[in-house]
Design an enzyme around this catalytic site. Sequence first.
Site, PDB file in Angstrom:
ATOM      1  CE  LYS A  23      -1.674   1.416   4.117  1.00 13.52           C
ATOM      2  NZ  LYS A  23      -1.321   2.804   4.474  1.00 13.52           N
ATOM      3  CG  ASN A  24       2.346   2.605   3.570  1.00  9.48           C
ATOM      4  OD1 ASN A  24       1.168   2.917   3.339  1.00  9.48           O
ATOM      5  ND2 ASN A  24       2.770   2.294   4.776  1.00  9.48           N
ATOM      6  NE  ARG A  93       1.308  11.883   7.485  1.00  8.23           N
ATOM      7  CZ  ARG A  93       1.620  13.092   7.946  1.00  8.23           C
ATOM      8  NH1 ARG A  93       0.672  13.890   8.367  1.00  8.23           N
ATOM      9  NH2 ARG A  93       2.872  13.481   7.991  1.00  8.23           N
ATOM     10  N   PRO A 123       2.372  16.008  11.820  1.00 12.47           N
ATOM     11  CG  PRO A 123       4.396  16.404  12.882  1.00 12.47           C
ATOM     12  CD  PRO A 123       3.172  15.551  12.953  1.00 12.47           C
ATOM     13  CG  ASP A 125       7.545  20.018  10.723  1.00 13.77           C
ATOM     14  OD1 ASP A 125       6.891  18.963  10.734  1.00 13.77           O
ATOM     15  OD2 ASP A 125       8.639  20.145  11.287  1.00 13.77           O
ATOM     16  CB  ILE A 329       7.934   6.086  14.632  1.00 16.60           C
ATOM     17  CG1 ILE A 329       9.084   5.106  14.415  1.00 16.60           C
ATOM     18  CG2 ILE A 329       7.555   6.842  13.359  1.00 16.60           C
ATOM     19  CD1 ILE A 329      10.372   5.726  13.917  1.00 16.60           C
TER      20      ILE A 329
HETATM   21  C1  EPZ Z   1       4.516   6.679   6.593  1.00 16.15           C
HETATM   22  O1  EPZ Z   1       3.780   7.730   7.204  1.00 16.15           O
HETATM   23  C2  EPZ Z   1       3.545   5.515   6.465  1.00 16.15           C
HETATM   24  N1  EPZ Z   1       2.428   5.900   5.611  1.00 16.15           N
HETATM   25  C3  EPZ Z   1       3.017   5.129   7.850  1.00 16.15           C
HETATM   26  O2  EPZ Z   1       2.221   3.960   7.683  1.00 16.15           O
HETATM   27  C4  EPZ Z   1       4.205   4.772   8.748  1.00 16.15           C
HETATM   28  O3  EPZ Z   1       3.728   4.520  10.036  1.00 16.15           O
HETATM   29  C5  EPZ Z   1       5.210   5.927   8.771  1.00 16.15           C
HETATM   30  O4  EPZ Z   1       5.605   6.280   7.421  1.00 16.15           O
HETATM   31  C6  EPZ Z   1       6.466   5.573   9.550  1.00 16.15           C
HETATM   32  O5  EPZ Z   1       7.098   4.481   8.957  1.00 16.15           O
HETATM   33  C7  EPZ Z   1       2.600   5.873   4.268  1.00 16.15           C
HETATM   34  O6  EPZ Z   1       3.664   5.517   3.768  1.00 16.15           O
HETATM   35  C8  EPZ Z   1       1.423   6.272   3.434  1.00 16.15           C
HETATM   36  P1  EPZ Z   1       6.823   9.795   8.641  1.00 16.15           P
HETATM   37  P2  EPZ Z   1       4.419   9.231   7.242  1.00 16.15           P
HETATM   38  O7  EPZ Z   1       6.817  11.110   7.929  1.00 16.15           O
HETATM   39  O8  EPZ Z   1       5.165   9.482   6.008  1.00 16.15           O
HETATM   40  C9  EPZ Z   1       7.306  13.020  12.063  1.00 16.15           C
HETATM   41  C10 EPZ Z   1       0.303   2.626   7.847  1.00 16.15           C
HETATM   42  O9  EPZ Z   1      -0.167   2.055   8.846  1.00 16.15           O
HETATM   43  N2  EPZ Z   1       7.126  14.034  11.017  1.00 16.15           N
HETATM   44  O10 EPZ Z   1       7.908   8.810   8.309  1.00 16.15           O
HETATM   45  O11 EPZ Z   1       3.345  10.153   7.620  1.00 16.15           O
HETATM   46  C11 EPZ Z   1       6.052  12.188  12.313  1.00 16.15           C
HETATM   47  O12 EPZ Z   1       5.174  12.852  13.211  1.00 16.15           O
HETATM   48  C12 EPZ Z   1       0.804   4.051   7.959  1.00 16.15           C
HETATM   49  O13 EPZ Z   1       0.447   2.082   6.718  1.00 16.15           O
HETATM   50  C13 EPZ Z   1       7.329  15.369  11.345  1.00 16.15           C
HETATM   51  O14 EPZ Z   1       7.620  15.710  12.490  1.00 16.15           O
HETATM   52  O15 EPZ Z   1       5.424   9.085   8.473  1.00 16.15           O
HETATM   53  C14 EPZ Z   1       6.626  10.926  12.893  1.00 16.15           C
HETATM   54  O16 EPZ Z   1       6.885  11.132  14.269  1.00 16.15           O
HETATM   55  C15 EPZ Z   1       0.493   4.664   9.307  1.00 16.15           C
HETATM   56  N3  EPZ Z   1       7.181  16.310  10.366  1.00 16.15           N
HETATM   57  C16 EPZ Z   1       7.969  10.774  12.158  1.00 16.15           C
HETATM   58  O17 EPZ Z   1       8.258  12.052  11.588  1.00 16.15           O
HETATM   59  C17 EPZ Z   1       6.856  15.976   9.073  1.00 16.15           C
HETATM   60  O18 EPZ Z   1       6.762  16.880   8.221  1.00 16.15           O
HETATM   61  C18 EPZ Z   1       7.925   9.763  11.023  1.00 16.15           C
HETATM   62  O19 EPZ Z   1       6.811  10.101  10.218  1.00 16.15           O
HETATM   63  C19 EPZ Z   1       6.654  14.608   8.767  1.00 16.15           C
HETATM   64  C20 EPZ Z   1       6.804  13.648   9.752  1.00 16.15           C
END
Ligand code: EPZ
Length: 423
Positions: A23-24, A93, A123, A125, A329
């Site tokens: 999916k991702n 998202r 977020p 950002d 995470i």
């Molecule tokens: C991706 O989400 C996945 N979704 C998530 O899977 C997965 O849990 C996550 O990566 C971590 O592996 C998709 O690929 C569609 P991140 P994403 O940006 O990209 C912080 C599922 O169940 N962050 O890697 O949103 C964030 O809050 C889903 O399939 C910022 O602070 O995750 C987190 O603490 C759920 N600022 C950390 O980074 C930002 O601009 C990692 O988030 C972006 C993220």
Amino acid sequence: MDKFLVPAVPKPLDGEVEIAGAKNAVLAIMPAALLADGISEISNVPHLKDMKTMSDVLRIIGCRIDGENHKLRIDTRGANHLEAPYELVKTMRASFYVLGPLVARFGRCRVSLPGGCAWGPRPIDLHLKGLEALGAKINITHGYVEATCEGRLKGGTFHFPISSVGATVNLLLAATLAEGESILQNAAIEPEIDNLVDYLISMGAKIQGRGTRTLIIQGVESLTPGKGETIADRIEAGTFLCGAVITRGRVKVTHMVPEHIMSVLNVFKEIGCDVTIGDSWVEVDARNKSLKPISVTTLPYPGFPTDLQAPLMATLASIEGNSLIQDTIYHDRFTHIAELKRLGADIQLNGNTATIIGGKSLEGADVMASDLRASAALVLSGLIAEGETTISRIYHLDRGYEDFEAKMAKLGATVSRIRPELA
Ligand code: EPZ
């Protein structure tokens, strides 16, 4: 809304399931089609609700999408409405991934802020700061991000302070059409990113550093439509293997990439399961094993994935002794604990660390899914609970697990979908 009924009779899973496309990975590759004018093709696409949502977003932008047999064709020749509305972005998202390609290709776009999710704020950002590093002008107004640039984006360097899958996707997409060289430092290295890099290269993108935390992109003036195959879903594979452990059974997952879940297989081995690894399959055997509690911390790839935190928590609740899970995470991704406790699990949360006092016998109950991976955890616990378990809001599960009931049936478990209006 549909519910799952997980019957009262706990019995070990035993069988083999084929893993679907990730999916991702598809959610990152579909927006890539926007970078070119024409028909892009993606194969091994799972039939999931999230694919439909992303298709709806692309259709609103003006794309035509069709597909059959796990193939998608995305025709972007009609893309002219440069907006992704709140009604869709709030439900998924990853819709936010259209921001990078739209501003890179068309010089402007308006994308709704994604908002939060079941477990708290998510977020964006880093997505915005990264696009500004490539010369985009970002304005946030009325809940929307308006991104513009004069002419083309300009190649630049951006260092991710933390590893972010989504921000890496958005910037990678945008940088392919920027003028000059872009360097993404501390980029995410999840397998889905490699899959996207391969797809972008099929479109004519010039990317170095695949599989490393430093991606170097030489921007080009235009790209051609892509063609590529989606990798297997490592989280689906890990979820079904958790099923083998929690039921003390044996499960073989096929059509997948074992190295994508080595951190998960190491946990199963440390718990005391037999793990057999083939070139495109893995078997976990927990039959007649005395399993041990364990401490696990979620980390960016190749560490233990946060997306398997909930299914693993359900699994550890079935193992005598105290286990620990820390999610580094998402510090608040624990909405499943309250529902697991309704089934009889004994779990205490302290900050972002859960202590699971395992071995308590579970009793079936009515529980409610709160998000995609939490719903899978509730099904797993329902499999070993004495007495019927009904799980509501399983539309969450339908977002990320293709043919879930059929695959569970192949493993010998009856998980029935109840449509209340038909009941
Ligand atoms: C991706 O989400 C996945 N979704 C998530 O899977 C997965 O849990 C996550 O990566 C971590 O592996 C998709 O690929 C569609 P991140 P994403 O940006 O990209 C912080 C599922 O169940 N962050 O890697 O949103 C964030 O809050 C889903 O399939 C910022 O602070 O995750 C987190 O603490 C759920 N600022 C950390 O980074 C930002 O601009 C990692 O988030 C972006 C993220």
